[in-house]
Design an enzyme around this catalytic site. Structure first.
Site, short mmCIF file in Angstrom:
data_model
loop_
_atom_site.label_atom_id
_atom_site.label_comp_id
_atom_site.label_asym_id
_atom_site.label_seq_id
_atom_site.Cartn_x
_atom_site.Cartn_y
_atom_site.Cartn_z
N HIS A 187 12.75 -5.10 -13.24
CA HIS A 187 12.34 -4.78 -14.61
C HIS A 187 12.61 -5.97 -15.53
O HIS A 187 11.82 -6.28 -16.41
CB HIS A 187 13.09 -3.55 -15.12
CG HIS A 187 12.59 -2.27 -14.55
ND1 HIS A 187 11.40 -1.70 -14.94
CD2 HIS A 187 13.11 -1.45 -13.61
CE1 HIS A 187 11.22 -0.58 -14.27
NE2 HIS A 187 12.23 -0.40 -13.47
N GLU A 428 -3.81 4.44 -4.23
CA GLU A 428 -2.50 3.79 -4.22
C GLU A 428 -1.65 4.24 -3.04
O GLU A 428 -0.46 3.95 -2.97
CB GLU A 428 -1.77 4.07 -5.54
CG GLU A 428 -1.73 5.52 -5.95
CD GLU A 428 -1.26 5.72 -7.38
OE1 GLU A 428 -0.52 4.86 -7.89
OE2 GLU A 428 -1.62 6.75 -7.98
N ASP A 452 2.04 0.55 -6.04
CA ASP A 452 2.45 1.58 -5.08
C ASP A 452 1.82 1.36 -3.72
O ASP A 452 2.45 1.63 -2.69
CB ASP A 452 2.08 2.97 -5.60
CG ASP A 452 3.17 3.55 -6.50
OD1 ASP A 452 4.35 3.17 -6.32
OD2 ASP A 452 2.85 4.37 -7.38
N CYS A 499 -6.06 -2.07 -10.74
CA CYS A 499 -5.29 -2.00 -11.98
C CYS A 499 -3.81 -2.30 -11.78
O CYS A 499 -3.03 -2.22 -12.72
CB CYS A 499 -5.45 -0.63 -12.65
SG CYS A 499 -4.77 0.74 -11.69
#
Length: 537
Positions: A187, A428, A452, A499
């Site tokens: 992150h 995904e 994912d 995406c």
């Protein structure tokens, strides 16, 4: 001159003084108190302050990089609301000890518990419990949040940085980040990318104190960090930096240009957004549309479900802002690490593979129907499309379509105007990719979620630093699943986009175009970079 090598988070070059980011280390003392009620009050007040701070960090992160990465601060907030954690703190307070010691006791107990678990995701929560506990202790002790105590822009150096530390830093004082530890998929790394700053992680440097104040050069292209470089090298890096800055300015000239290759192949370049205000950034970046509108933000940071009217206003606002540009809205993707108390989701041993996304929507249709009604009502005000996450079977798609049919029928009977809405799914999971030929017969488009898809295909937690070497987003299996999905989409006459973060990887732009990918949806800051890559092919 000293030279170190790390993993690059963002390409670019920074030259400046090294600033060692010191974390204020507060030694907690164990103190017996005569007034346990007063300590409980101190703890309760500090807890509320911590939650307010986390709420502010969530909003800052949401504005910078979207909901997916802001969720880390919702997780921190949930940890502070955990019943077992609070019981542990209050138990120590009942014994007559000070609040700081009580929080540290809970921190150590739960951090050790998480660290001992087999599941990698749960082990990673140990760092979160320590981060959020130290926040409460700092508040109790009256210690201000760490910041950059420098007069001008510097290269920020640290052993590691937490997401909360990164978000709170003044961007105007930062030239680059360099850390000894960390993962390029963490992150913190993603936040650094959102700030458009060169950054290196996992350099292994331990002598920051000796390096502080010296001239450093961060080369985000090669992953190298130079300290007190020789004059010849410094001049070369200055020249390269100037060229890089000029390249960034050149990107601005691409505004208004089409995304067409030299031989006439066109591709849409859209933007990902996490909230209504992000639509302004997408327009500023000259995106062709919104390829991923994460609707979860409407459900977060609140105590109850958003009403149909609240959702309608949000979707309508984005559609009106985007005008005749397409807006692809992803239905809510709650679950896994995105937990919301009022959903009352059970604890799961493996939440990433658990009760989440479309599985919740199909199991609890009252939530799903409210969201669909809001989207279809808003569709009268622009070009809306809907995509459904975590689909793994044709049966799921057919159940979705039946619910959609009922919603549209009810709205039509109630006199609500609606626009034409494309229905698509996110690919995904390997399952969805492998049966994409059958799924393509049921929908209007595919949007491939590579984040994912990579994790599930390689069985790798992409935020696990130890596994970074095998978290290969260019792995032949990933690319083959993408190629297969696009090919099957086109056989049935539907379009296919990407995406996930891989969409912004310009090393793969040519590969994606060769596969026939129709659309790439990226962060707003990457739109012009991807456009440049397309036009140079």
């Amino acid at each position: 001159m000293e030279k170190y090598t790390g993993k690059s988070v963002l390409k670019g070059i920074a030259i400046g003084r090294i600033y060692w980011y010191r974390k204020q280390d507060y030694q907690v003392e164990k103190v017996e108190t005569a007034d346990s009620e007063a300590e409980k009050k101190r703890f309760a007040d500090a807890l509320e302050t911590a939650k307010e701070q986390l709420g502010g960090l969530y909003e800052e992160t949401l504005a910078r990089v979207g909901e997916d990465h802001a969720m880390i601060f919702d997780i921190h907030k949930m940890l502070l609301e955990d019943g077992d954690y609070l019981d542990t703190v209050n138990g120590v307070l009942e014994e007559g000890f000070n609040a700081e010691y009580a929080v540290e006791t809970a921190e150590n107990r739960f951090a050790e518990l998480f660290a001992s678990m087999e599941d990698e995701y749960m082990r990673a929560r140990a760092a979160d419990i320590r981060d959020v506990s130290k926040r409460v202790i700092r508040i109790l002790a009256g210690i201000p949040e760490d910041g950059i105590l420098a007069d001008g822009p510097v290269i920020v150096a640290a052993d590691d940085l937490t997401p909360s530390e990164t978000v709170k830093m003044d961007k105007n004082k930062i030239l680059a980040f360099v850390t000894a530890k960390g993962s390029s998929n963490s992150h913190t790394a993603i936040l650094a990318r959102s700030m458009n700053l060169p950054a290196l992680v996992s350099t292994g440097i331990v002598n920051w104190e000796a390096l502080e104040g010296k001239v450093g050069v961060v080369d985000g292209f090669s992953g190298e960090f130079f300290v007190e470089p020789e004059p010849e090298l410094l001049n070369e890096m200055i020249h390269r930096k100037n060229r890089w800055v000029a390249d960034l300015k050149a990107l601005e000239q691409l505004r208004g240009k089409d995304n067409v290759t030299g031989d006439g192949r066109r591709i849409d370049v859209f933007a990902n957004i996490g909230k209504v205000e992000d639509a302004d950034g997408a327009l500023e970046a000259d995106a062709g549309g919104i390829g991923l509108f994460r609707s979860e933000f409407l459900y977060l940071g609140r105590d109850s479900f958003p009403t149909e009217e609240e959702q309608f206003i949000s979707y309508k606002t984005v559609l009106e802002k985007m005008g005749d540009k397409k807006v692809v809205i992803r239905t809510l993707d709650i679950g896994a690490d995105k937990k919301v108390d009022y959903f009352h989701l059970d604890e799961e041993e493996n939440p990433a593979l658990g009760y989440r996304a479309i599985r919740i929507c199909l199991d609890r249709p009252e939530i799903f129907i409210t969201q669909l009604r809001a989207i279809f009502r808003a569709s009268a005000y622009g070009r809306a499309a809907i995509m459904f996450p975590m689909v793994v079977s044709v049966d799921e798609v057919r159940r979705i379509k039946e619910i959609v049919r009922q919603v549209k029928q009810e709205l039509s009977a109630g006199g609500h105007p609606m626009g034409e809405v494309e229905l698509g799914i996110m690919v995904e999971t390997p399952a969805a990719a492998l049966i994409s030929g059958e799924l393509a017969k049921e929908v209007d488009f595919f949007s491939i979620g590579t984040n994912d898809l990579t994790q599930y295909t390689l069985a790798v937690d992409r935020q696990n630093q130890k596994l970074e070497a095998i978290c290969d987003t260019h792995h032949p299996a990933i690319l083959e699943l993408i190629r297969m999905t696009v090919e099957n989409a086109h056989k049935e006459g539907i379009w296919a986009g990407i995406c996930g973060e891989l969409a912004a990887d310009t090393d793969l732009t040519e590969t994606f175009l060769a596969m026939g990918v129709d659309e790439l949806s990226v962060s707003a800051s990457s739109v012009l970079k991807v456009r440049k890559a397309v036009r140079e092919l």
